[in-house]
Design an enzyme around this catalytic site. Sequence first.
Site, PDB file in Angstrom:
ATOM      1  N   GLY A 248       0.817  -1.210   0.000  1.00 10.47           N
ATOM      2  CA  GLY A 248       0.000   0.000   0.000  1.00 10.47           C
ATOM      3  C   GLY A 248       0.851   1.260   0.000  1.00 10.47           C
ATOM      4  O   GLY A 248       0.521   2.253  -0.665  1.00 10.47           O
ATOM      5  N   ASP A 249       1.966   1.239   0.735  1.00 12.99           N
ATOM      6  CA  ASP A 249       2.878   2.380   0.755  1.00 12.99           C
ATOM      7  C   ASP A 249       3.483   2.599  -0.632  1.00 12.99           C
ATOM      8  O   ASP A 249       3.687   3.737  -1.066  1.00 12.99           O
ATOM      9  CB  ASP A 249       4.000   2.141   1.766  1.00 12.99           C
ATOM     10  CG  ASP A 249       3.462   1.738   3.126  1.00 12.99           C
ATOM     11  OD1 ASP A 249       2.411   2.274   3.536  1.00 12.99           O
ATOM     12  OD2 ASP A 249       4.083   0.873   3.778  1.00 12.99           O
TER      13      ASP A 249
END
Length: 306
Positions: A248-249
């Site tokens: 997600g980062d």
Amino acid sequence: MIYTVTLNPSIDYLVEVENFQIGHVNRTSYDAKFPGGKGINVSRVLKRLGNVTTALGFIGGQTGEFIKRFLKQEEIYTDFTEIAGDTRINIKLKTEVETEINSQGPIISKGNYRQLFSQIEQLKNDDILILSGSIPSSVPAEVYEAMAETCSANAIKVVVDTSGKELLNVLPHRPFLIKPNHHELGELFGTEIRTVADAVEYGNRLVEEGAQNVIVSMAGAGAVLCSNGQCYSANVPKGKVINSVGAGDSMVAGFIGTYEKTGDLLAAFRFSLAAGSATAFSSDLGTLDKIEELLPQIDIKQLTGG
């Protein structure tokens, strides 16, 4: 400059154990240590994409020194606020079932907090601030809201990747991007996001409440982008998922890093999917070569708007 804030960074200790057994002595087949924390992950991927980035946040002790040395080796700028306690260590156990053991982290003093906040107040209107991850119990719960308000007043783009009330509270300050996954989006509205249509409906609600751009990540079902009355969907490329940490980062980094260079939302959205998948298919964060390899597999479809 793209700044990232990691309020509770860590050393992520990755351990692979075959046939892990509770109550027995287990031998590792592989282990490695990386700097952890969502904002730090974003900075590391941004650097790989060729963007200039500075990592902010709280750091302390020998574990904190490890993180600073590691980021310096990757030629990432840092301007951490030094604290009295030791930066935490999180264990990422990879065996038949992936398991994480995350430490609570050190106490942050009021002086530490004021020092970090003063850095945010000094950002310039062409800077971008990315706020990612959990908030330590010793830091005011409204920290993201306060930072977003400061950025909004100073015409600074702010990106927020968190969940729950902390995410909802930043919406009135018009964050440039938020990225809930489908579970987090469902929790915000007391429902379950099962389909792309669900993601569009509730993603649009977040736009109506103030977010300029919303990416809803849906694991193997791809992702949805909602922006100014228009929504798009994108698939994920094919590959074997071996690492969920930092995917997600990487999506956040891929989107912001590309948008800063091109000003093109759809190009940024496509790169976001490729970056998240590159990390998911790798033992560490994805590389630029891997991202570019996956880009041709990603198709974007317009769902609503003209």
